[in-house]
Design an enzyme around this catalytic site. Sequence first.
Site, PDB file in Angstrom:
ATOM      1  N   LEU A 247      47.379  80.823  23.403  1.00  0.00           N
ATOM      2  CA  LEU A 247      48.413  80.614  24.412  1.00  0.00           C
ATOM      3  C   LEU A 247      48.990  81.946  24.860  1.00  0.00           C
ATOM      4  O   LEU A 247      49.304  82.140  26.039  1.00  0.00           O
ATOM      5  CB  LEU A 247      49.520  79.712  23.872  1.00  0.00           C
ATOM      6  CG  LEU A 247      50.682  79.451  24.843  1.00  0.00           C
ATOM      7  CD1 LEU A 247      50.198  78.714  26.091  1.00  0.00           C
ATOM      8  CD2 LEU A 247      51.786  78.667  24.157  1.00  0.00           C
ATOM      9  N   TYR A 248      49.147  82.875  23.924  1.00  0.00           N
ATOM     10  CA  TYR A 248      49.634  84.207  24.281  1.00  0.00           C
ATOM     11  C   TYR A 248      48.738  84.813  25.353  1.00  0.00           C
ATOM     12  O   TYR A 248      49.225  85.327  26.375  1.00  0.00           O
ATOM     13  CB  TYR A 248      49.661  85.103  23.046  1.00  0.00           C
ATOM     14  CG  TYR A 248      49.899  86.572  23.365  1.00  0.00           C
ATOM     15  CD1 TYR A 248      51.141  86.999  23.816  1.00  0.00           C
ATOM     16  CD2 TYR A 248      48.878  87.507  23.221  1.00  0.00           C
ATOM     17  CE1 TYR A 248      51.371  88.330  24.114  1.00  0.00           C
ATOM     18  CE2 TYR A 248      49.092  88.841  23.524  1.00  0.00           C
ATOM     19  CZ  TYR A 248      50.339  89.253  23.969  1.00  0.00           C
ATOM     20  OH  TYR A 248      50.545  90.573  24.281  1.00  0.00           O
ATOM     21  N   ALA A 249      47.432  84.759  25.134  1.00  0.00           N
ATOM     22  CA  ALA A 249      46.489  85.305  26.112  1.00  0.00           C
ATOM     23  C   ALA A 249      46.610  84.588  27.450  1.00  0.00           C
ATOM     24  O   ALA A 249      46.565  85.211  28.522  1.00  0.00           O
ATOM     25  CB  ALA A 249      45.065  85.184  25.574  1.00  0.00           C
TER      26      ALA A 249
END
Length: 436
Positions: A247-249
């Site tokens: 999700l960060y990416a």
Amino acid sequence: MKQISHLDNIPSTPGKFKMDKSPYNRLRWHSSLAKLTFWSFIFLALIFIFFFRSPSSSTPQALSDPSRRYLQNYSWGGAAWEKRVRSSARIRSRNGMSVLVTGAAGFVGTHVSAALKRRGDGVLGLDNFNDYYDPSLKRARQALLERAGVFIVEADINDEALLKKLFEVVAFTHVMHLAAQAGVRYAMENPSSYVHSNIAGLVNLLEVCKSANPQPAIVWASSSSVYGLNTKVPFSEKDRTDQPASLYAATKKAGEEIAHTYNHIYGLSLTGLRFFTVYGPWGRPDMAYFFFTRDILKGKSISIFEAANHGTVARDFTYIDDIVRGCLAALDTAEKSTGSGGKKKGPAQLRVYNLGNTSPVPVSDLVSILERLLKVKAKRNILRLPRNGDVQYTHANISSAQRELGYKPTTDLQAGLKKFVRWYLRFYADGKKSGV
């Protein structure tokens, strides 16, 4: 939300609403109005209790919830406050720039702010000092910057009124946007914090910047994580970035698309920097090299991941000083935004660069270097790489940054870790944070 029943009596088409004057309907109307008032009161009371009176609101878990953190009352404004803001942002060198650095108490933000101040640029910091990792480390960085003459405004990047006020007080020429929710694995525990900071926060900043006059040029931190599940190495800016592994990416990739939109519509000059595993003094405690150092010294076992079939997990570790030089070069080569009053006047600069070291090192080799520097044998626990967003390797192609920014990393992992360990042992001397 389920609609209140009496609202069904309102006509679906425009027109004057005529109340049935029969006693029965008048009674029913008053009864419904009383119910509406009662339940509205109960609803507001619950909101008050939940957000302001809940005992759990003071716990670390609650404070890490962005919706609650945003409700904190940050103190800003007033003549004395404005004087500090202007003083910190004052340019002290010929042809210098005035830079708003978001995430200034973070790892990269601290180093970039200090470097800008040293060369005579005006620098104002912004940070919300959240508790994703030990806030005392951020406070120590803040003290370091205070001594250098950099004032950090304590506020949330989503506070539109605060951002507008800052641009009223100072006509920033540039913004270095480093504020973000970091960490690949934490996204599985608190996904909303990534949307709050990395997407909503970026949009809020761009909204304020597009309306500023003059519009600033913006350099912001993307991430090497946008390359996701790509198998072609080294990673190039021309490669596909539509396969995020975390999700960060995904939020960082979304940021790049949002940047494109604001550049296209409003003429904002935007440069995205894809950082590759930054390390060094004053670093982040959630990074492997940092907690490996801590656990090795404490005699704890450390987990070293390997890919399928005993595949090597490697990272393109990039020393902080090299990253800072890349950030400053991006600021120095950023062209002016072309918009005015929120309207685009012409084509504006839009760029993205890899900032890496070009030399991936297996994580097991990182541990071996730390063992030699710490003079302690690590207790290694070899585990299979989990499906938590981590990728097997990262490797930067930096040809574009070399050509257009003059970017050239000079610090290898052995030399960089030596500097980090020296700082770590001094900062945490005798189990106490000793400062600089």
